[in-house]
Write an enzyme that holds these catalytic residues in place. Structure first.
Site, PDB file in Angstrom:
ATOM      1  N   PHE A   1       0.796  -1.227   0.000  1.00  0.00           N
ATOM      2  CA  PHE A   1       0.000   0.000   0.000  1.00  0.00           C
ATOM      3  C   PHE A   1       0.826   1.273   0.000  1.00  0.00           C
ATOM      4  O   PHE A   1       0.349   2.302  -0.460  1.00  0.00           O
ATOM      5  CB  PHE A   1      -1.005  -0.022   1.153  1.00  0.00           C
ATOM      6  CG  PHE A   1      -2.112  -1.000   0.898  1.00  0.00           C
ATOM      7  CD1 PHE A   1      -3.152  -0.663   0.046  1.00  0.00           C
ATOM      8  CD2 PHE A   1      -2.092  -2.265   1.443  1.00  0.00           C
ATOM      9  CE1 PHE A   1      -4.163  -1.565  -0.238  1.00  0.00           C
ATOM     10  CE2 PHE A   1      -3.096  -3.178   1.172  1.00  0.00           C
ATOM     11  CZ  PHE A   1      -4.131  -2.829   0.324  1.00  0.00           C
ATOM     12  N   GLU A   2       2.046   1.222   0.500  1.00  0.00           N
ATOM     13  CA  GLU A   2       2.900   2.411   0.442  1.00  0.00           C
ATOM     14  C   GLU A   2       3.517   2.559  -0.942  1.00  0.00           C
ATOM     15  O   GLU A   2       3.692   3.656  -1.421  1.00  0.00           O
ATOM     16  CB  GLU A   2       4.015   2.341   1.498  1.00  0.00           C
ATOM     17  CG  GLU A   2       3.538   2.480   2.926  1.00  0.00           C
ATOM     18  CD  GLU A   2       3.017   3.858   3.280  1.00  0.00           C
ATOM     19  OE1 GLU A   2       3.284   4.848   2.564  1.00  0.00           O
ATOM     20  OE2 GLU A   2       2.303   3.948   4.305  1.00  0.00           O
TER      21      GLU A   2
END
Length: 176
Positions: free
Chosen positions: A32-33
């Protein structure tokens, strides 16, 4: 099954063992980053959804504590080392603020969430109050409430919170 006793530490036959985020938790953060790279394969700085200067896997500062600057790059090895370095801080937040036993997947989900929203957010959150009261089944809902950046609901944060909630529950999250 080993449990986290007291302030997010595992106790096994009288020996206290500090919990660390597992590879599963790290995989969620990385998914997700993200980590934007240049044509040479180096991690490059970017502006996150909250318009903060970021590098690697969501880092706002370098390992030496200096702030990330625009047009900065680091090697992928440095990005990996920076993530590992930063995770120690977020593991400590969870360890220091959580007073109930945690399974590894629950610890991982909380570290992932805290990595994204910050230690102060954890400390003052309804999520922490609910968890420390032992209402584990309410935690996934509390995780999902944190889906805004800059006052706007973001689809990426909805997906991330869904994945964190599934991880907390010990369920498959990779499809999110």
């Amino acid at each position: 099954m080993q449990f986290n006793i007291g302030v997010a530490k595992k106790q096994k036959l009288g020996e206290i063992i500090k919990m660390n985020i597992s590879q599963e938790g790290i995989a969620l953060i990385k998914k997700f980053e993200g980590c934007p790279v240049d044509e040479d394969g180096n991690a490059i700085s970017y502006r996150c959804a909250a318009n903060k200067k970021t590098i690697g896997y969501g880092s706002l500062k370098l390992k030496n504590g200096s702030p990330v600057k625009d047009n900065m790059s680091i090697t992928m090895q440095e990005a990996e080392e920076l993530l590992k370095h930063e995770l120690k801080t977020y593991e400590k937040y969870v360890s220091n603020y959580v007073d109930v036993p945690l399974e590894q997947n629950q610890f991982d989900a909380l570290v992932c969430w805290t990595f994204n929203v910050g230690g102060n957010a954890l400390a003052s959150s309804t999520l922490l109050k609910v968890l420390n009261n032992g209402v584990y089944e309410e935690v996934p809902h509390q995780l999902k409430r944190w889906n805004k950046a800059g006052g706007k609901v973001l689809e990426g944060l909805i997906r991330r919170r869904d994945a964190e909630a599934l991880l907390f529950e010990g369920k498959e999250w990779h499809h999110i």
